[in-house]
Design a protein around this motif. Structure first.
Motif, PDB file in Angstrom:
ATOM      1  N   MET A   1     -10.087  -2.094   7.149  1.00  0.00           N
ATOM      2  CA  MET A   1      -8.722  -2.101   7.623  1.00  0.00           C
ATOM      3  C   MET A   1      -7.866  -1.302   6.641  1.00  0.00           C
ATOM      4  O   MET A   1      -8.001  -1.436   5.441  1.00  0.00           O
ATOM      5  N   LYS A   2      -7.016  -0.536   7.195  1.00  0.00           N
ATOM      6  CA  LYS A   2      -6.174   0.312   6.347  1.00  0.00           C
ATOM      7  C   LYS A   2      -5.078  -0.513   5.702  1.00  0.00           C
ATOM      8  O   LYS A   2      -4.663  -1.530   6.221  1.00  0.00           O
ATOM      9  N   ASN A   3      -4.660  -0.062   4.565  1.00  0.00           N
ATOM     10  CA  ASN A   3      -3.536  -0.678   3.872  1.00  0.00           C
ATOM     11  C   ASN A   3      -2.260  -0.238   4.570  1.00  0.00           C
ATOM     12  O   ASN A   3      -1.812   0.882   4.408  1.00  0.00           O
ATOM     13  N   ARG A   4      -1.670  -1.101   5.365  1.00  0.00           N
ATOM     14  CA  ARG A   4      -0.487  -0.734   6.119  1.00  0.00           C
ATOM     15  C   ARG A   4       0.754  -0.684   5.229  1.00  0.00           C
ATOM     16  O   ARG A   4       1.575   0.203   5.351  1.00  0.00           O
ATOM     17  N   TYR A   5       0.857  -1.699   4.410  1.00  0.00           N
ATOM     18  CA  TYR A   5       2.046  -1.797   3.597  1.00  0.00           C
ATOM     19  C   TYR A   5       1.668  -1.520   2.151  1.00  0.00           C
ATOM     20  O   TYR A   5       1.054  -2.337   1.505  1.00  0.00           O
ATOM     21  N   LYS A   6       2.046  -0.398   1.673  1.00  0.00           N
ATOM     22  CA  LYS A   6       1.748  -0.056   0.287  1.00  0.00           C
ATOM     23  C   LYS A   6       2.888  -0.538  -0.578  1.00  0.00           C
ATOM     24  O   LYS A   6       4.042  -0.276  -0.299  1.00  0.00           O
ATOM     25  N   LEU A   7       2.499  -1.316  -1.580  1.00  0.00           N
ATOM     26  CA  LEU A   7       3.495  -1.857  -2.481  1.00  0.00           C
ATOM     27  C   LEU A   7       3.642  -0.929  -3.696  1.00  0.00           C
ATOM     28  O   LEU A   7       2.684  -0.357  -4.179  1.00  0.00           O
ATOM     29  N   GLY A   8       4.822  -0.915  -4.135  1.00  0.00           N
ATOM     30  CA  GLY A   8       5.061  -0.143  -5.348  1.00  0.00           C
ATOM     31  C   GLY A   8       4.565  -0.942  -6.554  1.00  0.00           C
ATOM     32  O   GLY A   8       4.231  -2.136  -6.456  1.00  0.00           O
ATOM     33  N   GLU A   9       4.501  -0.289  -7.715  1.00  0.00           N
ATOM     34  CA  GLU A   9       4.000  -0.923  -8.939  1.00  0.00           C
ATOM     35  C   GLU A   9       4.856  -2.120  -9.319  1.00  0.00           C
ATOM     36  O   GLU A   9       4.325  -3.148  -9.727  1.00  0.00           O
ATOM     37  N   ASP A  10       6.153  -2.025  -9.182  1.00  0.00           N
ATOM     38  CA  ASP A  10       7.051  -3.138  -9.529  1.00  0.00           C
ATOM     39  C   ASP A  10       6.787  -4.354  -8.634  1.00  0.00           C
ATOM     40  O   ASP A  10       6.754  -5.493  -9.100  1.00  0.00           O
ATOM     41  N   ASP A  11       6.592  -4.111  -7.350  1.00  0.00           N
ATOM     42  CA  ASP A  11       6.351  -5.218  -6.407  1.00  0.00           C
ATOM     43  C   ASP A  11       5.021  -5.906  -6.697  1.00  0.00           C
ATOM     44  O   ASP A  11       4.921  -7.134  -6.637  1.00  0.00           O
ATOM     45  N   ARG A  12       3.992  -5.139  -7.003  1.00  0.00           N
ATOM     46  CA  ARG A  12       2.694  -5.746  -7.320  1.00  0.00           C
ATOM     47  C   ARG A  12       2.788  -6.586  -8.588  1.00  0.00           C
ATOM     48  O   ARG A  12       2.241  -7.676  -8.665  1.00  0.00           O
ATOM     49  N   HIS A  13       3.460  -6.076  -9.581  1.00  0.00           N
ATOM     50  CA  HIS A  13       3.619  -6.814 -10.837  1.00  0.00           C
ATOM     51  C   HIS A  13       4.397  -8.120 -10.591  1.00  0.00           C
ATOM     52  O   HIS A  13       4.036  -9.176 -11.107  1.00  0.00           O
TER      53      HIS A  13
END
Length: 176
Positions: free
Chosen positions: A1-13
């Motif tokens: 499944m493709k990554n639909r919503y790519k999170l930015g580095e700040d959001d992942r942290h």
């Protein structure tokens, strides 16, 4: 499944910080308890005794004197002949119905006894017994049994709306 919503580095942290102390849930695998089935309620002794008492009156050996001509009919000697006429015309509307289709003679006797007991208990004056055509066994026996019972005031072949010649309307004498 493709990554639909790519999170930015700040959001992942930020997400990793918010779940930092979490641990996975342990599955107990305990099945929920099965619901207990209710035991069927046995009929009361009184109802069973009523059926036994009512079916006691029916004999296969005794042959009451019934007319062979015309429709099946009977009236007890102490009851007015006019009552049978009212049955024939459909003046009485049956409140209880009994269908004997597919029953053996023994079962039919027991059900007839139960019907008469129920009529007396519920204060029902008129009932309909549907014996059907079939091999004419129940059609011949039902009037003979009904004529033997002391609570049956009379019966007549039912009018068309209630089964015609495959049924009987029965008058039950109620206690005063």
């Amino acid at each position: 499944m493709k990554n639909r919503y790519k999170l930015g580095e700040d959001d992942r942290h930020l997400f990793r910080e918010s779940i930092a102390g979490a641990r996975p849930l342990v599955q107990d695998k305990i099945a929920p308890p099965k619901p207990k089935l209710k035991k069927p309620v046995p009929p009361t002794r009184r109802l069973i005794q009523e059926q036994v008492d009512a079916s006691f009156y029916f004999s296969d050996e005794f042959q009451p004197l019934l007319s062979d001509e015309g429709p099946a009919r009977y009236v007890r000697p102490d009851v007015s002949q006019y009552e049978v006429k009212k049955l024939r015309r459909g003046d009485y509307t049956p409140e209880l119905f009994l269908d004997l289709h597919g029953l053996t003679q023994a079962q039919a006797k027991q059900e007839l006894g139960a019907l008469i007991a129920a009529c007396r208990r519920e204060h029902v004056h008129c009932a309909c017994v549907m014996h059907g055509h079939g091999k004419h066994i129940l059609k011949q026996q039902t009037p003979l049994w009904l004529a033997q019972h002391p609570d049956v005031q009379g019966f007549h072949q039912a009018p068309k709306p209630f089964g015609g010649d495959a049924a009987l309307l029965v008058l039950i004498g109620l206690e005063e």
